[in-house]
Design a protein around this motif. Structure first.
Motif, PDB file in Angstrom:
ATOM      1  N   ALA A   1       0.827  -1.207   0.000  1.00 52.09           N
ATOM      2  CA  ALA A   1       0.000   0.000   0.000  1.00 52.09           C
ATOM      3  C   ALA A   1       0.862   1.258   0.000  1.00 52.09           C
ATOM      4  O   ALA A   1       0.538   2.255  -0.669  1.00 52.09           O
ATOM      5  CB  ALA A   1      -0.923  -0.014   1.217  1.00 52.09           C
TER       6      ALA A   1
ATOM      7  N   LEU B   1       0.326  -2.446  -5.633  1.00 53.92           N
ATOM      8  CA  LEU B   1      -1.035  -2.965  -5.551  1.00 53.92           C
ATOM      9  C   LEU B   1      -1.048  -4.489  -5.636  1.00 53.92           C
ATOM     10  O   LEU B   1      -1.778  -5.165  -4.886  1.00 53.92           O
ATOM     11  CB  LEU B   1      -1.875  -2.357  -6.685  1.00 53.92           C
TER      12      LEU B   1
ATOM     13  N   THR C   1      -6.339   2.290  -1.802  1.00 51.02           N
ATOM     14  CA  THR C   1      -6.434   1.792  -3.177  1.00 51.02           C
ATOM     15  C   THR C   1      -7.191   2.769  -4.063  1.00 51.02           C
ATOM     16  O   THR C   1      -6.805   2.993  -5.223  1.00 51.02           O
ATOM     17  CB  THR C   1      -7.130   0.420  -3.183  1.00 51.02           C
TER      18      THR C   1
END
Length: 791
Positions: free
Chosen positions: A283, A313, A416
């Motif tokens: 992350a 990711l 995200t």
């Protein structure tokens, strides 16, 4: 030819093509790309035949024994995970070879480039197909070496050399960590093959060495896949030609670390350590890469930082341990390889046809380059996660994995969304800004690229659309087998282009809305990030330079201290260490030998020989000059030779006589030639320490020999040589057979040492002779220089 032989040929075909590439490029020019692309195309066709078998849940293994005694083999493992990588590597590789023919048309070293890129292709194929730990490590390091050659291809520029060295140091260092991790896995499990290791998950996770193995493996994976804070080498690698960026740094090499994590997920995954470290670093890399991407105006740098973000990711999804996370990672990996490879090649087309790739110097290219614009837009739509492209399916599956209403899922979902929205903005900035708006004057007159340049990105962009439209077939043949291999259990992938109303679609809508907002305010974001980075100042890239400078300075200091250039110091330290080892062990562990027993009836001739040896020693010590000392030194050797003769070893005695005779003759001749001082003029205060050191070494060796001879004799080795010398080596003289056959390599080493010593003696003699003539030569040179100055 059976399937094993064909697979072995397919894995070696890129290396064969690399050998002939320079010749073909010299004969055919850039058209050699059409011929060389047949090699990866053939590899793609071969592994495509594995798809039905792997889709049915089967695993194809094979190989050849290399070192059976150590259970080392050249073996391969083809399951859903490795097959997907093999198809991406070979399929995109064929397109990259064609693209390279157009991008580097007319380059004087195009043949060398073809060779490098094909060698990398073979190395990457070997990495993902390897079943053997050793072969995995060998190909892992080969990818680092070949990427070093490709990044530094334009070696005339300092920036390219620095980027290549930086990538090699970071990824090569990570490779050493990986080797240590594999050794621990081998030690714990007792197996050296991935296919066998996958059944040892429970044992490894319960082992006290689990954390050490995990951290070492992560060190190799994180450096290879550019995870923060090891990310800095990836943007700098954009100094490489664009085909390298499109192939290595988007679709293949940088995903090697992700591949390793996916491969070891059934073995090392599912633990609290795994589910904390991977999502945390992933992350962080996702958000950092996306923020750094909006700061750039260079198209390749923008894509490089978004590649870093995408790798983060993938690592995050691999480690989350949530439902649908593995499926999401599977889909995103394939989608990313397709759209990012296409966008990198589009950036190369723009640079090739306009003479620049800076966003602020581009605009209005739509009419001049309509096909390139269409390809860029298609790839950007997939990267942005919009239907009907494959990137949409990947994004929906990502948000399906993060849609649980718990703190952990919400936190990672927010990160995200931020990362994906920033990548959305960058994707459309690359696809729209160079082509829309008023036309901007560029260094070169812009026009559409030739077929070798647009064919590769066109196929990749069209593949992103085709796979999405045929998602059912793609999932059954590729996605589901790959997800099942990563998860270690049957894991079907079922998502399609039909949107599912719910939280995933809502999160996707938020991402698109935020991405549009970021796109419209891209200039402001770029300025804000520039300010933030200026305030931070120091970063890992600068830290790498500081580390390398410190390493070089430390090496200089240590070398000056340890290697001062004085032979007497080297020899003194060496013998001090020998004496310490020989004497310290008996004192520390009480391993003193029993007092030797001297019989009263020792034969007179043996006493005479020992007396001669002692007399030789005294003669050396009181010798008036060095020549006498050398001759006296031979007395010791002759005494030892006589002892060999008396105890039934005439061959050893004869060899010893020859060595001592030649040694005395050679040393005498050399000493005479070098005209050294006739005697040792040092004062006693310098001689006493040397005497004490010699006495300590002699005492140590005497104690060692007495201790060894006091142990009961083990005749097993003697029996072995007596039994097999005739049967294996066909020699009746056991001693000769041992020297020439059983210890052949050792004998060769001894011959090499003697040869080197002879060459060194010859060099010393010539150096001394040259020193005597140097004043005359120097005078002549001075006179010639004075004459030139007068003229």
């Amino acid at each position: 030819m059976d399937i094993a032989a064909l697979t072995f040929l397919a894995l070696g075909l890129p290396f064969i093509a690399a050998i002939i590439a320079p010749v073909l490029a010299r004969l055919l020019g850039h058209n050699a790309a059409w011929v060389l692309a047949l090699a990866p195309a053939a590899v793609f066709a071969h592994f495509l035949t594995f798809v039905p078998e792997v889709a049915n849940g089967e695993v194809v293994t094979g190989g050849y024994a290399w070192i059976p005694s150590f259970n080392v083999s050249f073996s391969w493992l083809v399951d859903g995970l490795s097959l997907t990588f093999l198809l991406l590597i070979s399929g995109i590789g064929a397109l990259i070879v064609l693209y390279s023919g157009g991008n580097l048309k007319g380059h004087p070293h195009q043949g060398r480039f073809f060779s490098f890129i094909l060698m990398f292709m073979g190395s990457m194929q070997g990495l993902v197909a390897s079943d053997s730990f050793l072969m995995l490590f060998v190909f892992w390091e080969l990818t680092s070496i070949t990427s070093f050659l490709l990044i530094g291809f334009d070696h005339g520029r300092e920036a390219a050399r620095r980027a290549a060295l930086q990538a090699l140091v970071v990824t090569g260092g990570g490779g050493l960590l990986l080797l240590a991790g594999l050794l621990i896995l081998w030690n714990v499990s007792g197996v050296t093959q991935m296919s066998l290791l996958l059944s040892f998950g429970a044992e490894l996770k319960q082992s006290p060495f689990y954390l050490a193995a995990l951290l070492l493996v992560l060190g190799g994976a994180f450096t290879k896949s550019a995870q923060f804070p090891f990310h800095f080498w990836l943007p700098n690698a954009m100094e490489a030609p664009t085909p390298v960026s499109a192939y290595l740094h988007s679709a293949t090499m940088v995903k090697a670390g992700v591949y390793l994590l996916m491969r070891l997920n059934p073995v090392l995954g599912g633990t609290p350590e795994w589910q904390v470290i991977l999502p945390l670093f992933g992350a962080t890399t996702l958000v950092a890469g996306a923020l750094l991407a909006v700061r750039q105006t260079d198209l390749k740098l923008m894509l490089a930082y978004t590649t870093m973000s995408s790798l983060g990711l993938l690592v995050m999804l691999t480690g989350l341990g949530l439902p649908h996370a593995i499926e999401a990672a599977t889909l995103y990996l394939v989608a990313h390889a397709l759209f990012k490879g296409a966008l990198f090649m589009v950036a190369g087309i723009i640079d090739h046809e306009t003479g620049t790739r800076h966003l602020t110097r581009l605009g209005g290219l739509r009419s001049a380059m309509p096909l390139t614009f269409a390809i860029a837009l298609a790839a950007a739509i997939s990267m942005g996660g919009l239907p009907p492209f494959f990137g949409f399916l990947a994004k929906e599956e990502i948000y399906a994995a993060l849609s649980a209403f718990e703190l952990r899922s919400v936190a990672f979902a927010a990160l995200t969304i931020l990362g994906n929205a920033l990548m959305f903005a960058v994707a459309f900035a690359i696809a729209l800004m160079p082509f829309l708006g008023p036309k901007v004057s560029t260094p070169k007159h812009a026009h559409e690229a030739p077929v070798l340049l647009w064919l590769g990105p066109g196929v990749l962009a069209l593949s992103g659309l085709s796979i999405a439209l045929m998602s059912g077939l793609a999932h059954r043949m590729v996605s589901s087998p790959m997800a099942s291999a990563i998860a270690g259990k049957p894991t079907p992938v079922e998502i399609s282009l039909v949107p599912h109303i719910g939280v995933p679609l809502l999160l996707s809508g938020i991402t698109v809305a935020a991405g549009i907002a970021f796109y419209l305010n891209l200039v402001r974001l770029r300025g804000a990030m520039a300010t933030v980075l200026a305030d931070i100042g120091w970063g890992p890239d600068r830290g790498f330079d500081q580390f390398m400078r410190g390493l070089v300075r430390s090496a200089v200091i240590v070398t000056r201290r340890v290697q001062g250039g004085r032979l007497d110091v080297y020899m003194t330290l060496t013998f001090l260490l020998v004496a310490f080892v020989l004497l310290a062990i008996p004192f520390l562990y009480g391993e003193f030998p029993r007092a030797p027993f001297f019989a009263a009836d020792v034969p007179l001739h043996e006493l005479a020989i020992m007396t001669i040896a002692v007399a030789g020693l005294v003669a050396i010590m009181i010798a008036p000059d060095r020549l006498t000392a050398i001759v006296s030194l031979g007395i010791q050797g002759f005494a030892v030779a006589m002892i060999f003769l008396l105890y039934g070893a005439p061959d050893l005695s004869f060899t010893q006589f020859m060595i001592e005779t030649l040694s005395v003759v050679v040393l005498a001749l050399v000493m005479t030639r070098l005209q050294l001082s006739p005697s040792d003029h040092r004062p006693w205060r310098e001689k006493v320490p040397d005497f004490a050191l010699a006495l300590a070494c002699g005492t140590g060796f005497a104690l060692l020999l007495l201790r060894v001879t006091g142990v009961p004799f083990d005749a097993s080795l003697t029996a072995f040589f007596n039994e097999y010398s005739k049967a294996i080596a066909h020699g009746a003289n056991v001693v000769n057979v041992i020297i020439v056959d059983f210890r052949g390599t050792d004998t060769l080493g001894e011959i090499t040492v003697v040869m080197i010593a002879g060459l060194s003696i010859l060099g010393l003699v010539r150096l001394r002779a040259g020193a005597l003539k140097r004043p005359v030569v120097a005078a002549v040179l001075v006179e010639e220089e004075d004459a030139e100055e007068r003229v």
